[in-house]
Design a protein around this motif. Structure first.
Motif, PDB file in Angstrom:
ATOM      1  N   GLN A  59      -6.927 -10.161   4.804  1.00 32.88           N
ATOM      2  CA  GLN A  59      -8.185 -10.900   4.739  1.00 32.88           C
ATOM      3  C   GLN A  59      -9.313 -10.059   4.167  1.00 32.88           C
ATOM      4  O   GLN A  59     -10.211 -10.570   3.494  1.00 32.88           O
ATOM      5  CB  GLN A  59      -8.577 -11.400   6.147  1.00 32.88           C
ATOM      6  N   LEU A  60      -9.273  -8.745   4.443  1.00 33.39           N
ATOM      7  CA  LEU A  60     -10.366  -7.853   4.035  1.00 33.39           C
ATOM      8  C   LEU A  60     -10.207  -7.336   2.611  1.00 33.39           C
ATOM      9  O   LEU A  60     -11.206  -7.012   1.950  1.00 33.39           O
ATOM     10  CB  LEU A  60     -10.454  -6.670   4.997  1.00 33.39           C
ATOM     11  N   GLN A  61      -8.962  -7.248   2.128  1.00 32.16           N
ATOM     12  CA  GLN A  61      -8.720  -6.633   0.824  1.00 32.16           C
ATOM     13  C   GLN A  61      -9.446  -7.344  -0.324  1.00 32.16           C
ATOM     14  O   GLN A  61     -10.051  -6.677  -1.180  1.00 32.16           O
ATOM     15  CB  GLN A  61      -7.207  -6.592   0.550  1.00 32.16           C
ATOM     16  N   PRO A  62      -9.460  -8.700  -0.394  1.00 32.22           N
ATOM     17  CA  PRO A  62     -10.205  -9.354  -1.497  1.00 32.22           C
ATOM     18  C   PRO A  62     -11.701  -9.031  -1.475  1.00 32.22           C
ATOM     19  O   PRO A  62     -12.328  -8.911  -2.539  1.00 32.22           O
ATOM     20  CB  PRO A  62      -9.951 -10.842  -1.251  1.00 32.22           C
ATOM     21  N   ILE A  63     -12.281  -8.888  -0.278  1.00 30.70           N
ATOM     22  CA  ILE A  63     -13.703  -8.555  -0.189  1.00 30.70           C
ATOM     23  C   ILE A  63     -13.960  -7.168  -0.749  1.00 30.70           C
ATOM     24  O   ILE A  63     -14.902  -6.944  -1.517  1.00 30.70           O
ATOM     25  CB  ILE A  63     -14.177  -8.641   1.278  1.00 30.70           C
ATOM     26  N   VAL A  64     -13.098  -6.201  -0.379  1.00 29.25           N
ATOM     27  CA  VAL A  64     -13.243  -4.821  -0.846  1.00 29.25           C
ATOM     28  C   VAL A  64     -13.011  -4.733  -2.349  1.00 29.25           C
ATOM     29  O   VAL A  64     -13.738  -4.036  -3.068  1.00 29.25           O
ATOM     30  CB  VAL A  64     -12.266  -3.893  -0.081  1.00 29.25           C
ATOM     31  N   ASP A  65     -11.995  -5.464  -2.857  1.00 28.75           N
ATOM     32  CA  ASP A  65     -11.703  -5.438  -4.292  1.00 28.75           C
ATOM     33  C   ASP A  65     -12.878  -5.977  -5.110  1.00 28.75           C
ATOM     34  O   ASP A  65     -13.123  -5.523  -6.238  1.00 28.75           O
ATOM     35  CB  ASP A  65     -10.447  -6.256  -4.592  1.00 28.75           C
ATOM     36  N   GLY A  66     -13.603  -6.924  -4.549  1.00 29.78           N
ATOM     37  CA  GLY A  66     -14.731  -7.505  -5.276  1.00 29.78           C
ATOM     38  C   GLY A  66     -15.939  -6.593  -5.375  1.00 29.78           C
ATOM     39  O   GLY A  66     -16.871  -6.879  -6.129  1.00 29.78           O
ATOM     40  N   LEU A  67     -15.946  -5.485  -4.640  1.00 30.31           N
ATOM     41  CA  LEU A  67     -17.089  -4.567  -4.671  1.00 30.31           C
ATOM     42  C   LEU A  67     -17.046  -3.631  -5.865  1.00 30.31           C
ATOM     43  O   LEU A  67     -18.076  -3.065  -6.240  1.00 30.31           O
ATOM     44  CB  LEU A  67     -17.122  -3.741  -3.372  1.00 30.31           C
ATOM     45  N   ASP A  68     -15.837  -3.394  -6.423  1.00 30.38           N
ATOM     46  CA  ASP A  68     -15.670  -2.496  -7.567  1.00 30.38           C
ATOM     47  C   ASP A  68     -16.208  -1.095  -7.244  1.00 30.38           C
ATOM     48  O   ASP A  68     -17.117  -0.576  -7.887  1.00 30.38           O
ATOM     49  CB  ASP A  68     -16.380  -3.061  -8.803  1.00 30.38           C
ATOM     50  N   VAL A  69     -15.598  -0.450  -6.208  1.00 28.68           N
ATOM     51  CA  VAL A  69     -16.038   0.882  -5.787  1.00 28.68           C
ATOM     52  C   VAL A  69     -14.942   1.926  -5.977  1.00 28.68           C
ATOM     53  O   VAL A  69     -14.958   2.968  -5.340  1.00 28.68           O
ATOM     54  CB  VAL A  69     -16.471   0.866  -4.303  1.00 28.68           C
ATOM     55  N   GLY A  70     -13.995   1.696  -6.849  1.00 30.78           N
ATOM     56  CA  GLY A  70     -12.955   2.683  -7.090  1.00 30.78           C
ATOM     57  C   GLY A  70     -11.672   2.344  -6.357  1.00 30.78           C
ATOM     58  O   GLY A  70     -11.595   1.404  -5.566  1.00 30.78           O
ATOM     59  N   ASP A  71     -10.652   3.135  -6.638  1.00 32.45           N
ATOM     60  CA  ASP A  71      -9.321   2.851  -6.092  1.00 32.45           C
ATOM     61  C   ASP A  71      -9.096   3.450  -4.708  1.00 32.45           C
ATOM     62  O   ASP A  71      -8.250   2.967  -3.954  1.00 32.45           O
ATOM     63  CB  ASP A  71      -8.236   3.377  -7.044  1.00 32.45           C
ATOM     64  N   GLN A  72      -9.800   4.542  -4.376  1.00 36.66           N
ATOM     65  CA  GLN A  72      -9.535   5.250  -3.124  1.00 36.66           C
ATOM     66  C   GLN A  72     -10.302   4.601  -1.978  1.00 36.66           C
ATOM     67  O   GLN A  72     -11.357   5.089  -1.557  1.00 36.66           O
ATOM     68  CB  GLN A  72      -9.892   6.725  -3.255  1.00 36.66           C
ATOM     69  N   THR A  73      -9.772   3.501  -1.503  1.00 41.20           N
ATOM     70  CA  THR A  73     -10.365   2.784  -0.376  1.00 41.20           C
ATOM     71  C   THR A  73      -9.284   2.572   0.679  1.00 41.20           C
ATOM     72  O   THR A  73      -8.177   2.143   0.366  1.00 41.20           O
ATOM     73  CB  THR A  73     -10.923   1.422  -0.824  1.00 41.20           C
ATOM     74  N   THR A  74      -9.630   2.892   1.925  1.00 46.07           N
ATOM     75  CA  THR A  74      -8.668   2.774   3.021  1.00 46.07           C
ATOM     76  C   THR A  74      -9.203   1.787   4.045  1.00 46.07           C
ATOM     77  O   THR A  74     -10.336   1.932   4.524  1.00 46.07           O
ATOM     78  CB  THR A  74      -8.418   4.136   3.694  1.00 46.07           C
TER      79      THR A  74
END
Length: 302
Positions: A59-74
């Protein structure tokens, strides 16, 4: 069990080999992978979200992907708490977009955002190293004044061994290192030097009444001193270890790495005081036992 006739010195050579092997493995992992630094020691943003609903990573991954803050997100979801770690610092727009997206999933969500810029991360890293070095220098001065320089050298080697073992284990297992980890290392140093000083104090007391004529006499003295303090060292370590284990198992997520570092440090602190520090002092002291004394100048009558 009685330890009066136990040869701690002879057994210590095997522990030396074990410690050297662990140190080499730690150096290899540190040189190749480095430490897994937390937000305190590397730039980026760390977002803790408290929710009433149980949100999943999907559920959270699409929100994080939409921020465009790089690949290293945990993303680390929990039952009522979510941690999102960004390798880059979130802008105001990205921060607002993240909160808005999560609030659509859970309107009662609350946020705690911690951000560290690159310069602050470097300064925290330097200060952590300075804290450990200054504590070691203070211990060297104290032990040298109260005992002698050989005791100080042996104590510092044992302390650095304990601290580096904890660092090595965290590097090998890729566990996160943050400010609480540095606090744990300093706590381990304080505990380990206390245990080591107890044994050194007994060695010094026994030296006052011992007649040391050869190296084997010094070996017997060290074995006797360690045996006399062995139960005390084990009982003290077990008492503190039980408390640290309970803190590890029942404590919150925020102190889990601190508790784990304390548990590892307590085990190796007791071990190094017995099998590293005391035999190392014997190695330094033993070189002077069999040296012939300088002859006294003869006085002849004229």
């Amino acid at each position: 069990m009685r330890f009066e006739n136990f040869d701690f010195v002879r057994l210590s050579r095997y522990f030396y080999m074990f410690s050297i092997a662990l140190t080499v493995a730690g150096l290899i992992f540190l040189s190749v992978f480095n430490l897994n630094y937390g937000v305190d020691f590397r730039s980026g943003s760390n977002v803790d979200v408290t929710t009433e609903k149980s949100l999943t990573e999907a559920q959270l991954q699409p929100i994080v992907d939409g921020l465009d803050v790089g690949d290293q997100t945990t993303i680390t979801p929990g039952s009522d708490r979510i941690n999102i770690r960004f390798s880059d610092v979130l802008s105001e727009q990205q921060d607002a977009a993240l909160k808005a997206g999560i609030l659509q999933l859970d309107a009662s969500a609350s946020f705690e955002v911690n951000t560290v810029d690159p310069e602050m991360a470097r300064e925290l890293g330097r200060n952590a190293i300075y804290a450990v070095l200054l504590s070691c220098i203070g211990i060297i001065i104290y032990v040298s004044i109260r005992f002698e320089w050989r005791f100080a050298v042996a104590a510092i080697v044992a302390l650095l061994h304990d601290a580096f073992v904890v660092v090595s284990v965290f590097s090998i297992l890729r566990l996160e290192v943050d400010v609480t980890f540095i606090i744990a290392v300093l706590t381990i140093i304080g505990y380990s030097i206390n245990d080591t000083i107890v044994i050194f104090d007994r060695i010094r007391e026994n030296l006052r009444f011992a007649k040391i004529k050869k190296h084997s006499d010094l070996v017997d003295l060290v074995n006797k001193s360690v045996a006399q303090t062995f139960k005390r060292s084990i009982y003290t370590a077990l008492t503190v270890l039980i408390a640290a284990l309970l803190m590890l198992m029942m404590g919150g997520e925020s102190i889990r790495m601190f508790s784990l570092a304390i548990v590892i440090g307590l085990l190796f602190g007791a071990y190094s005081s017995i099998f590293i520090a005391s035999p190392l002092w014997l190695l330094l002291k033993g070189k002077n036992v069999n040296k012939p004394k300088a002859p006294k100048p003869s006085t002849s009558e004229v």
